[in-house]
Design a protein around this motif. Structure first.
Motif, PDB file in Angstrom:
ATOM      1  N   THR A   2       0.726  -0.814   0.239  1.00  0.00           N
ATOM      2  CA  THR A   2      -0.264  -0.135  -0.415  1.00  0.00           C
ATOM      3  C   THR A   2       0.665   1.662   0.118  1.00  0.00           C
ATOM      4  O   THR A   2       1.782   1.506   0.408  1.00  0.00           O
ATOM      5  CB  THR A   2      -0.721  -0.425   1.386  1.00  0.00           C
ATOM      6  OG1 THR A   2      -1.199   1.495   1.584  1.00  0.00           O
ATOM      7  CG2 THR A   2      -0.754  -0.702   2.354  1.00  0.00           C
ATOM      8  N   PHE A   3      -0.305   2.461  -0.726  1.00  0.00           N
ATOM      9  CA  PHE A   3       1.358   2.896  -1.197  1.00  0.00           C
ATOM     10  C   PHE A   3       0.230   4.381  -0.284  1.00  0.00           C
ATOM     11  O   PHE A   3      -0.574   5.197   0.060  1.00  0.00           O
ATOM     12  CB  PHE A   3       1.067   3.809  -2.159  1.00  0.00           C
ATOM     13  CG  PHE A   3       1.870   2.655  -3.150  1.00  0.00           C
ATOM     14  CD1 PHE A   3       3.241   2.211  -3.125  1.00  0.00           C
ATOM     15  CD2 PHE A   3       0.624   2.234  -3.651  1.00  0.00           C
ATOM     16  CE1 PHE A   3       3.263   1.037  -3.805  1.00  0.00           C
ATOM     17  CE2 PHE A   3       1.391   1.045  -4.695  1.00  0.00           C
ATOM     18  CZ  PHE A   3       2.218   0.601  -4.729  1.00  0.00           C
ATOM     19  N   ASP A   4       1.538   6.063   0.461  1.00  0.00           N
ATOM     20  CA  ASP A   4       1.014   6.347   0.904  1.00  0.00           C
ATOM     21  C   ASP A   4       0.859   7.946   0.030  1.00  0.00           C
ATOM     22  O   ASP A   4       1.567   7.595  -1.016  1.00  0.00           O
ATOM     23  CB  ASP A   4       1.892   6.910   2.922  1.00  0.00           C
ATOM     24  CG  ASP A   4       3.136   7.327   2.471  1.00  0.00           C
ATOM     25  OD1 ASP A   4       3.711   7.026   1.067  1.00  0.00           O
ATOM     26  OD2 ASP A   4       3.637   7.732   3.470  1.00  0.00           O
ATOM     27  N   LYS A   8       3.806   7.828  -3.436  1.00  0.00           N
ATOM     28  CA  LYS A   8       2.434   8.111  -4.978  1.00  0.00           C
ATOM     29  C   LYS A   8       3.389   9.455  -5.674  1.00  0.00           C
ATOM     30  O   LYS A   8       3.539   9.062  -6.783  1.00  0.00           O
ATOM     31  CB  LYS A   8       0.870   8.343  -4.491  1.00  0.00           C
ATOM     32  CG  LYS A   8       0.359   7.247  -4.316  1.00  0.00           C
ATOM     33  CD  LYS A   8      -1.462   7.552  -4.014  1.00  0.00           C
ATOM     34  CE  LYS A   8      -2.179   6.530  -3.169  1.00  0.00           C
ATOM     35  NZ  LYS A   8      -3.263   6.323  -3.482  1.00  0.00           N
TER      36      LYS A   8
ATOM     37  N   LYS B  60       0.497  -3.719  -9.791  1.00  0.00           N
ATOM     38  CA  LYS B  60       1.088  -3.572  -8.399  1.00  0.00           C
ATOM     39  C   LYS B  60       0.577  -2.333  -8.358  1.00  0.00           C
ATOM     40  O   LYS B  60       0.384  -1.885  -6.895  1.00  0.00           O
ATOM     41  CB  LYS B  60       2.678  -3.272  -8.476  1.00  0.00           C
ATOM     42  CG  LYS B  60       3.265  -4.404  -8.345  1.00  0.00           C
ATOM     43  CD  LYS B  60       2.840  -5.289  -7.307  1.00  0.00           C
ATOM     44  CE  LYS B  60       4.186  -6.562  -7.948  1.00  0.00           C
ATOM     45  NZ  LYS B  60       4.725  -7.255  -6.857  1.00  0.00           N
ATOM     46  N   ASP B  62      -2.651  -1.697  -9.516  1.00  0.00           N
ATOM     47  CA  ASP B  62      -3.720  -1.355 -10.062  1.00  0.00           C
ATOM     48  C   ASP B  62      -4.560  -1.095 -10.715  1.00  0.00           C
ATOM     49  O   ASP B  62      -5.188  -0.159 -10.838  1.00  0.00           O
ATOM     50  CB  ASP B  62      -4.672  -1.069  -8.352  1.00  0.00           C
ATOM     51  CG  ASP B  62      -5.797  -1.560  -7.736  1.00  0.00           C
ATOM     52  OD1 ASP B  62      -6.288  -2.565  -8.928  1.00  0.00           O
ATOM     53  OD2 ASP B  62      -6.831  -1.340  -7.090  1.00  0.00           O
TER      54      ASP B  62
END
Lengths: 152, 152
Positions: A2-4, A8, B60, B62
């Motif tokens: 998951t990216f913060d 991004k 990765k 999405d």
DNA sequence: ACTGAAATGTCAAGGCC
DNA sequence: GGCCTTGACATTTCAGT
């Protein structure tokens, strides 16, 4: 993974220009150089970033003629499909090949010097592959947009 | 600009992996580090190498759903064409857009999350542009080949 | 995630075919 | 004109906190 918000931005920056130093990135992101370094290493390890490449001006290397070819196979047994995909992937004029829904089976993006070279490609390379039924070629008049940047 | 055999190899190497050090390249090319450095600078200056980018794994982030859309305009006066091209270039889901010969005017490559997102894109973004006549979408079942490497 | 320091890389200067 | 060697400077990379 998951990216913060920082990840991004970092991914965007690196997609635009991968030659920026970590110091420049650290300024843009308000982070220390090491923090940037570790985030990038993580993105590479997780395969979010696949590779770093130089993009070449096709006009300067005399490959300004771009065509898209739809290709239909005569038969669709697994053997033929696998063989076609393998052979087409080995043709260096074919930069991209997609198996598509719809009337045609495949879409190929082809880069060559000019129409003469395109004819050569069709006659000597593409239609040499077994079990090609029909092809339909479209030529690029103008490249309106060509980006490698995926919005995250 | 003209390329010797070393330039061609260098361009190929950098298209495959731009994060190689000049030292690594100098070994592969049997040259000194400085010679490699100067050749690269020249390629950059002459705009043979446009930019250096990180390539991102679309799964990765999405954006694994890829579609190609053919778009036909209702009218072809310069105003409409310019306006369409400008607006389409600003849609971040559209990574590529080509003006093509043949039955349809344009071919767009679109990256989104899934079919739901694709519908959103069509309804809210693409067909919001004026003077679009018909569209025809094809979905990517499998990406057989996707390379940024131009053979020199 | 930060600081600081060693290892490694980049790049300019001067000289040699 | 293109190559080489040398050396200064910048960047990457990693340990310790």
């Amino acid at each position: 993974m998951t990216f913060d918000a920082i990840d991004k931005k970092l991914i965007s920056f690196l997609q635009e220009d991968s030659k920026q130093t970590n110091k420049e990135l650290s300024n843009k992101l308000n982070l220390s150089v090491t923090a940037v370094y570790e985030r990038i290493k993580k993105l590479e390890k997780e395969n979010v970033i696949n590779k770093y490449v130089a993009l070449v001006n096709k006009e300067k290397v005399d490959k300004a003629f771009v065509a898209f070819c739809h290709v239909k196979l005569t038969r669709h047994s697994q053997d033929y499909v696998v063989k076609f995909e393998k052979e087409v992937a080995n043709i260096n004029e074919v930069l991209e090949c997609y198996h598509l829904s719809g009337d045609y089976d495949y879409l190929l993006k082809v880069l060559v010097k000019d129409m003469v070279a395109f004819r050569e490609f069709m006659v000597k390379k593409l239609t040499n592959i077994d079990h090609i039924g029909s092809t339909h070629s479209m030529f690029v008049i103008n490249e309106v947009k060509h980006s490698t940047v995926i919005n995250v």
